[in-house]
Design a protein around this motif. Structure first.
Motif, PDB file in Angstrom:
ATOM      1  N   MET A   1       0.846  -1.172   0.000  1.00 45.47           N
ATOM      2  CA  MET A   1       0.000   0.000   0.000  1.00 45.47           C
ATOM      3  C   MET A   1       0.895   1.240   0.000  1.00 45.47           C
ATOM      4  SD  MET A   1      -2.980   1.109   2.718  1.00 45.47           S
ATOM      5  CE  MET A   1      -4.113  -0.159   2.179  1.00 45.47           C
ATOM      6  N   ASP A   2       0.565   2.188  -0.856  1.00 42.76           N
ATOM      7  CA  ASP A   2       1.378   3.396  -0.939  1.00 42.76           C
ATOM      8  C   ASP A   2       0.886   4.463   0.049  1.00 42.76           C
ATOM      9  OD1 ASP A   2      -0.904   4.559  -2.087  1.00 42.76           O
ATOM     10  OD2 ASP A   2      -0.073   4.571  -4.103  1.00 42.76           O
ATOM     11  N   TRP A   3       1.702   5.524   0.185  1.00 41.90           N
ATOM     12  CA  TRP A   3       1.400   6.584   1.147  1.00 41.90           C
ATOM     13  C   TRP A   3       0.074   7.283   0.820  1.00 41.90           C
ATOM     14  CZ3 TRP A   3       1.380   8.449   5.671  1.00 41.90           C
ATOM     15  CH2 TRP A   3       1.024   9.782   5.894  1.00 41.90           C
ATOM     16  N   ALA A   4      -0.193   7.557  -0.442  1.00 40.29           N
ATOM     17  CA  ALA A   4      -1.414   8.274  -0.813  1.00 40.29           C
ATOM     18  C   ALA A   4      -2.661   7.503  -0.378  1.00 40.29           C
ATOM     19  CB  ALA A   4      -1.442   8.554  -2.311  1.00 40.29           C
ATOM     20  N   THR A   5      -2.651   6.214  -0.591  1.00 37.08           N
ATOM     21  CA  THR A   5      -3.794   5.380  -0.201  1.00 37.08           C
ATOM     22  C   THR A   5      -3.940   5.348   1.318  1.00 37.08           C
ATOM     23  OG1 THR A   5      -3.472   4.036  -2.173  1.00 37.08           O
ATOM     24  CG2 THR A   5      -4.811   3.071  -0.416  1.00 37.08           C
ATOM     25  N   PHE A   6      -2.835   5.116   2.017  1.00 32.98           N
ATOM     26  CA  PHE A   6      -2.887   5.077   3.479  1.00 32.98           C
ATOM     27  C   PHE A   6      -3.299   6.438   4.045  1.00 32.98           C
ATOM     28  CE2 PHE A   6      -1.162   5.197   7.779  1.00 32.98           C
ATOM     29  CZ  PHE A   6      -1.724   4.040   8.300  1.00 32.98           C
ATOM     30  N   SER A   7      -2.789   7.499   3.473  1.00 30.74           N
ATOM     31  CA  SER A   7      -3.133   8.846   3.923  1.00 30.74           C
ATOM     32  C   SER A   7      -4.630   9.115   3.777  1.00 30.74           C
ATOM     33  CB  SER A   7      -2.322   9.870   3.137  1.00 30.74           C
ATOM     34  OG  SER A   7      -2.583  11.166   3.600  1.00 30.74           O
ATOM     35  N   ASP A   8      -5.226   8.600   2.704  1.00 32.57           N
ATOM     36  CA  ASP A   8      -6.678   8.739   2.542  1.00 32.57           C
ATOM     37  C   ASP A   8      -7.408   8.047   3.688  1.00 32.57           C
ATOM     38  OD1 ASP A   8      -9.125   9.437   0.925  1.00 32.57           O
ATOM     39  OD2 ASP A   8      -9.321   7.246   1.004  1.00 32.57           O
ATOM     40  N   TYR A   9      -6.965   6.848   4.036  1.00 33.91           N
ATOM     41  CA  TYR A   9      -7.577   6.127   5.167  1.00 33.91           C
ATOM     42  C   TYR A   9      -7.479   6.951   6.451  1.00 33.91           C
ATOM     43  CZ  TYR A   9      -8.013   2.821   9.017  1.00 33.91           C
ATOM     44  OH  TYR A   9      -8.377   2.206  10.191  1.00 33.91           O
ATOM     45  N   ILE A  10      -6.303   7.495   6.746  1.00 31.64           N
ATOM     46  CA  ILE A  10      -6.113   8.261   7.980  1.00 31.64           C
ATOM     47  C   ILE A  10      -6.941   9.548   7.959  1.00 31.64           C
ATOM     48  CG2 ILE A  10      -4.414   9.530   9.373  1.00 31.64           C
ATOM     49  CD1 ILE A  10      -4.342   6.421   9.626  1.00 31.64           C
ATOM     50  N   THR A  11      -7.009  10.208   6.831  1.00 35.75           N
ATOM     51  CA  THR A  11      -7.834  11.417   6.726  1.00 35.75           C
ATOM     52  C   THR A  11      -9.290  11.092   7.021  1.00 35.75           C
ATOM     53  OG1 THR A  11      -6.334  12.452   5.152  1.00 35.75           O
ATOM     54  CG2 THR A  11      -8.618  13.246   5.153  1.00 35.75           C
ATOM     55  N   ILE A  61       0.626  10.682  11.873  1.00 36.67           N
ATOM     56  CA  ILE A  61       1.613   9.715  11.418  1.00 36.67           C
ATOM     57  C   ILE A  61       2.992  10.367  11.507  1.00 36.67           C
ATOM     58  CG2 ILE A  61       2.329   8.177   9.551  1.00 36.67           C
ATOM     59  CD1 ILE A  61      -0.564   7.745  10.763  1.00 36.67           C
ATOM     60  N   GLU A  62       3.871   9.753  12.284  1.00 36.16           N
ATOM     61  CA  GLU A  62       5.237  10.266  12.434  1.00 36.16           C
ATOM     62  C   GLU A  62       6.222   9.549  11.522  1.00 36.16           C
ATOM     63  OE1 GLU A  62       5.495   9.676  16.695  1.00 36.16           O
ATOM     64  OE2 GLU A  62       4.859  11.747  17.035  1.00 36.16           O
ATOM     65  N   ARG A  63       5.898   8.312  11.159  1.00 37.60           N
ATOM     66  CA  ARG A  63       6.745   7.540  10.243  1.00 37.60           C
ATOM     67  C   ARG A  63       5.870   6.495   9.561  1.00 37.60           C
ATOM     68  NH1 ARG A  63      12.268   4.095  11.464  1.00 37.60           N
ATOM     69  NH2 ARG A  63      12.732   3.737   9.283  1.00 37.60           N
ATOM     70  N   PHE A  64       6.109   6.278   8.293  1.00 34.85           N
ATOM     71  CA  PHE A  64       5.334   5.344   7.475  1.00 34.85           C
ATOM     72  C   PHE A  64       6.301   4.456   6.706  1.00 34.85           C
ATOM     73  CE2 PHE A  64       3.727   4.439   3.175  1.00 34.85           C
ATOM     74  CZ  PHE A  64       2.522   3.815   3.463  1.00 34.85           C
ATOM     75  N   VAL A  65       6.105   3.142   6.801  1.00 31.05           N
ATOM     76  CA  VAL A  65       6.913   2.168   6.074  1.00 31.05           C
ATOM     77  C   VAL A  65       5.944   1.151   5.482  1.00 31.05           C
ATOM     78  CG1 VAL A  65       8.736   0.430   6.258  1.00 31.05           C
ATOM     79  CG2 VAL A  65       8.808   2.456   7.722  1.00 31.05           C
ATOM     80  N   GLY A 112      -5.181  -5.097  -1.003  1.00 30.31           N
ATOM     81  CA  GLY A 112      -5.349  -3.662  -0.802  1.00 30.31           C
ATOM     82  C   GLY A 112      -6.110  -3.249   0.438  1.00 30.31           C
ATOM     83  N   LYS A 113      -6.466  -4.218   1.302  1.00 34.22           N
ATOM     84  CA  LYS A 113      -7.215  -3.910   2.521  1.00 34.22           C
ATOM     85  C   LYS A 113      -6.498  -4.479   3.737  1.00 34.22           C
ATOM     86  CE  LYS A 113     -11.755  -3.437   0.463  1.00 34.22           C
ATOM     87  NZ  LYS A 113     -13.187  -3.563   0.753  1.00 34.22           N
ATOM     88  N   PHE A 114      -6.808  -3.935   4.894  1.00 32.42           N
ATOM     89  CA  PHE A 114      -6.192  -4.396   6.138  1.00 32.42           C
ATOM     90  C   PHE A 114      -6.894  -5.641   6.654  1.00 32.42           C
ATOM     91  CE2 PHE A 114      -5.758   0.377   6.543  1.00 32.42           C
ATOM     92  CZ  PHE A 114      -4.509   0.408   5.969  1.00 32.42           C
ATOM     93  N   ALA A 115      -6.134  -6.722   6.804  1.00 32.86           N
ATOM     94  CA  ALA A 115      -6.681  -7.989   7.286  1.00 32.86           C
ATOM     95  C   ALA A 115      -6.351  -8.219   8.756  1.00 32.86           C
ATOM     96  CB  ALA A 115      -6.134  -9.144   6.454  1.00 32.86           C
TER      97      ALA A 115
END
Length: 140
Positions: A1-11, A61-65, A112-115
């Motif tokens: 999962m890329d940052w843009a996708t994860f960032s959408d989830y967090i937003t 988010i302070e760090r994303f990997v 693409g989803k969190f399991a």
């Protein structure tokens, strides 16, 4: 999962958008948060509906990997009590008091989803109306 996708989830999460769980979680998602275990999208919705009825919550988010199968974050969640509540999820609170949780979260990604989601704590603190900060250990 890329940052843009994860960032959408967090937003969406920070905006209290319960549909984010449907968009980003598998139907049988498993979450272990300290000793609290949540199962499925409905379990997540019920838990966060309760939290968001008592507190504002902002996840920073302070760090994303990430790679194809895993997302890991270092994070800070800030909770502010919405009202005086003698029996909140975190114990007795007065309006405006806040809690800060710093830790790590690891997400297993499937299609693409969190399991699977595992939450690990570094600190959990309570700040009263006078500004006194108290360490609380693990909340769940």
């Amino acid at each position: 999962m890329d940052w843009a996708t994860f960032s959408d989830y967090i937003t969406r999460f920070n905006n209290r958008d319960l549909t984010a769980f449907e968009a980003y979680l598998t139907p049988d998602t498993h979450m272990l948060n300290g000793t609290l275990e949540l199962l499925g999208i409905q379990g997540m919705k019920e838990h966060y509906t309760l939290i968001w009825s008592q507190f504002t919550e902002q996840l920073h988010i302070e760090r994303f990997v990430s790679d194809a199968d895993t997302v890991a974050i270092q994070m800070w969640a800030h909770f502010t009590a919405l009202d005086d509540n003698p029996q909140s999820l975190f114990g007795p609170v007065r309006k405006g008091e806040h809690f800060d949780f710093r830790g790590l979260i690891m997400y297993q990604v499937q299609a693409g989803k969190f399991a699977d989601i595992k939450v690990a704590y570094n600190t959990f603190t309570y700040t009263d109306g006078a500004g006194t900060v108290t360490s609380l250990g693990i909340p769940h």
